[in-house]
Design an enzyme around this catalytic site. Structure first.
Site, PDB file in Angstrom:
ATOM      1  N   ARG A 141      72.281  27.653   7.420  1.00 20.03           N
ATOM      2  CA  ARG A 141      72.296  27.241   8.836  1.00 20.03           C
ATOM      3  C   ARG A 141      73.739  27.026   9.276  1.00 20.03           C
ATOM      4  NH1 ARG A 141      68.060  23.216   7.238  1.00 20.03           N
ATOM      5  NH2 ARG A 141      66.109  24.369   7.387  1.00 20.03           N
ATOM      6  N   SER A 150      53.568  30.049  13.642  1.00 18.98           N
ATOM      7  CA  SER A 150      52.119  30.027  13.904  1.00 18.98           C
ATOM      8  C   SER A 150      51.561  28.608  13.949  1.00 18.98           C
ATOM      9  CB  SER A 150      51.379  30.839  12.839  1.00 18.98           C
ATOM     10  OG  SER A 150      51.712  30.346  11.564  1.00 18.98           O
ATOM     11  N   ASP A 165      62.868  34.113   8.327  1.00 16.69           N
ATOM     12  CA  ASP A 165      62.762  33.217   7.158  1.00 16.69           C
ATOM     13  C   ASP A 165      61.286  32.946   6.831  1.00 16.69           C
ATOM     14  OD1 ASP A 165      63.358  31.387   5.139  1.00 16.69           O
ATOM     15  OD2 ASP A 165      63.644  29.720   6.539  1.00 16.69           O
ATOM     16  N   CYS A 170      62.058  33.592  -0.047  1.00 25.14           N
ATOM     17  CA  CYS A 170      62.058  32.395  -0.904  1.00 25.14           C
ATOM     18  C   CYS A 170      61.124  32.576  -2.094  1.00 25.14           C
ATOM     19  CB  CYS A 170      61.702  31.149  -0.097  1.00 25.14           C
ATOM     20  SG  CYS A 170      60.077  31.213   0.641  1.00 25.14           S
TER      21      CYS A 170
HETATM   22  N1  SAH Z   1      63.079  28.614   8.931  1.00 27.86           N
HETATM   23  C1  SAH Z   1      62.471  27.333   8.681  1.00 27.86           C
HETATM   24  C2  SAH Z   1      61.584  27.316   7.455  1.00 27.86           C
HETATM   25  C3  SAH Z   1      60.449  28.296   7.495  1.00 27.86           C
HETATM   26  S1  SAH Z   1      59.138  27.793   6.504  1.00 27.86           S
HETATM   27  C4  SAH Z   1      63.543  26.276   8.561  1.00 27.86           C
HETATM   28  O1  SAH Z   1      64.740  26.602   8.615  1.00 27.86           O
HETATM   29  O2  SAH Z   1      63.203  25.102   8.409  1.00 27.86           O
HETATM   30  C5  SAH Z   1      57.922  28.941   6.946  1.00 27.86           C
HETATM   31  C6  SAH Z   1      57.281  28.704   8.282  1.00 27.86           C
HETATM   32  O3  SAH Z   1      56.474  29.839   8.541  1.00 27.86           O
HETATM   33  C7  SAH Z   1      56.341  27.506   8.416  1.00 27.86           C
HETATM   34  O4  SAH Z   1      56.756  26.723   9.509  1.00 27.86           O
HETATM   35  C8  SAH Z   1      54.949  28.095   8.720  1.00 27.86           C
HETATM   36  O5  SAH Z   1      54.233  27.369   9.689  1.00 27.86           O
HETATM   37  C9  SAH Z   1      55.310  29.440   9.258  1.00 27.86           C
HETATM   38  N2  SAH Z   1      54.353  30.531   9.078  1.00 27.86           N
HETATM   39  C10 SAH Z   1      53.664  30.884   7.969  1.00 27.86           C
HETATM   40  N3  SAH Z   1      53.002  32.043   8.163  1.00 27.86           N
HETATM   41  C11 SAH Z   1      53.283  32.444   9.433  1.00 27.86           C
HETATM   42  C12 SAH Z   1      52.944  33.583  10.222  1.00 27.86           C
HETATM   43  N4  SAH Z   1      52.185  34.547   9.719  1.00 27.86           N
HETATM   44  N5  SAH Z   1      53.456  33.676  11.459  1.00 27.86           N
HETATM   45  C13 SAH Z   1      54.251  32.694  11.959  1.00 27.86           C
HETATM   46  N6  SAH Z   1      54.615  31.615  11.263  1.00 27.86           N
HETATM   47  C14 SAH Z   1      54.143  31.487  10.015  1.00 27.86           C
END
Ligand code: SAH
Length: 393
Positions: A210, A250, A297, A337
């Site tokens: 970040r 989501s 991410d 990840c």
């Molecule tokens: N970039 C974030 C961390 C991402 S964690 C940060 O910096 O803190 C992964 C995220 O993906 C979670 O918030 C989860 O709700 C979301 N997620 C999981 N599957 C998804 C999908 N198919 N579409 C959109 N969001 C999704």
């Protein structure tokens, strides 16, 4: 102490200080060992290798803890390991900017199965093994004695790891009073987090990435933050001169939490799509929308080693469709990840995505998990987060 004898030839990895003993490596084990008990692991010839936590239900039947025969795994052993973890974090952070980080990272901190995140004065503890379940009260005692400012320790032991160990979820306050929400600081940015939400409530492993993002932001850049959760990437761009910011996640709670964090830092609400990112990137393409900077991410898309083909497809789908949304010469921060998805697989997938999207792509930087998630040289599985900064032409 009970003993476990390894099959001849299976002693190499454990002697090299890898923590896992798989059930297939054990030739003979004493009877009546309770799950979570410390056992002594020996070579076929009976030579001492290490002490470890036993769990008959798990494929990883023993997790090795200590390779010095004269050191016993007791409260003072745990204290020594925990103090070493605390000392590392003290050296890493200036509390004015960052008061929240991973305090204990399992094998990465030589405490297999134990994770502790520190969010201001609250700790969130995750135990992933029956061994750590058994040691929980000793661990809580040590943490409260060694970190005077702690007001709450909350347990949130869940996830696939516990399922594989045959353990049910466990959650609740282990010490102090549970706060409603926790106010934290990271890289000088304020967040209000809910420790009962996903994982432990905040992804500290992306802190350095970040911060690095700042360097790539030009005034009024348009930004798309995919899988935005508490909004860390989007927020960083907004506070550093970006123009229009669009988040997508989501989870309704995640979107709401991200908006709260924008307001907390004196910003207006970003545009936010509570949608499936796989669908949303296609929708944006149909609308012919493009962005100067995109962050991608996703959650773990390769939870198991034998999911390689499925994972390759899923990552490729996301990266291919996202590349099409980057303005010519724009920047993409893309991550995986999944520890099982290797850096080589990741780059290969990016090459295919570039080819199929008809874009020319350069790798500018290769990214990793932050240093409060240290990698054990003997346990390569502790290296899980990888990312690339791409220039998309
Ligand atoms: N970039 C974030 C961390 C991402 S964690 C940060 O910096 O803190 C992964 C995220 O993906 C979670 O918030 C989860 O709700 C979301 N997620 C999981 N599957 C998804 C999908 N198919 N579409 C959109 N969001 C999704």
């Amino acid at each position: 102490m009970k003993n476990a004898i390894l099959i001849k030839g299976k002693e190499k990895q454990p002697l090299n200080k890898h923590s896992y003993i798989f059930s297939g490596a054990v030739e003979k084990i004493d009877s009546d060992i309770a799950p979570g008990e410390v056992v002594c692991v020996r070579t076929h010839e009976g030579k001492f290798i290490a002490y470890g936590h036993y769990n008959p239900t798990s494929g990883i039947v023993i997790r090795l803890l200590e390779w010095n025969e004269n050191k016993h795994v007791n409260e003072s052993w745990f204290r020594e390991k925990i103090l070493s973890s605390i000392a590392l974090r003290k050296s890493l952070f200036d509390s004015k900017d960052t008061d929240s980080f991973r305090l204990i990272f399992s094998e990465g901190d030589f405490l297999p199965g134990l994770i502790v995140d520190k969010f201001a004065d609250t700790l969130v503890l995750q135990s992933h093994t029956s061994g750590m379940d058994k040691e929980k009260s000793a661990i809580v005692k040590i943490l409260t004695e060694e970190i005077a400012s702690i007001t709450c320790i909350y347990e949130k032991s869940d996830g696939d790891g516990r399922k594989m160990e045959g353990l049910s979820n466990s959650a609740g306050v282990l010490f102090g009073i549970m706060p409603d929400k926790v106010m934290i600081r990271e890289n000088g940015i304020k967040y209000k987090i809910d420790i009962t939400s996903q994982k432990t409530g905040f992804y500290a492993d992306q802190r350095n990435n970040r911060a690095l993002l700042k360097k790539y932001i030009k005034k009024d850049d348009s930004v798309l933050d995919l899988f935005s959760f508490t909004g860390g990437f989007g927020l960083t761009t907004a506070l550093n001169g970006a123009g229009e910011i669009t988040l997508c996640d989501s989870s309704a709670e995640a979107i709401a939490a991200a908006k709260v964090n924008f307001r907390l830092n004196g910003l207006d609400d970003p545009e936010a799509a509570e949608k499936d990112c796989f669908d949303y990137i296609r929708e944006l393409h149909r609308e012919k929308r493009q962005f100067d900077i995109i962050i991608l991410d996703p959650p773990k898309l390769m939870p198991k080693k034998n999911d390689a083909i499925k994972a390759m497809r899923a990552y490729k789908d996301l990266n291919f469709n996202t590349m099409r949304l980057v303005k010519k010469g724009g920047i993409m921060f893309t991550f995986s990840c999944s520890g099982n998805f290797t850096p080589e697989m990741f780059k290969e997938m990016i090459a295919y995505s570039a080819k199929d999207s008809g874009r020319t792509v350069q790798i500018l930087e290769q990214l990793h998990q932050a240093s409060d998630h240290p990698v054990s040289v003997s346990v390569p599985e502790t290296e899980y987060l990888k990312g690339l900064v791409l220039r998309v032409l």
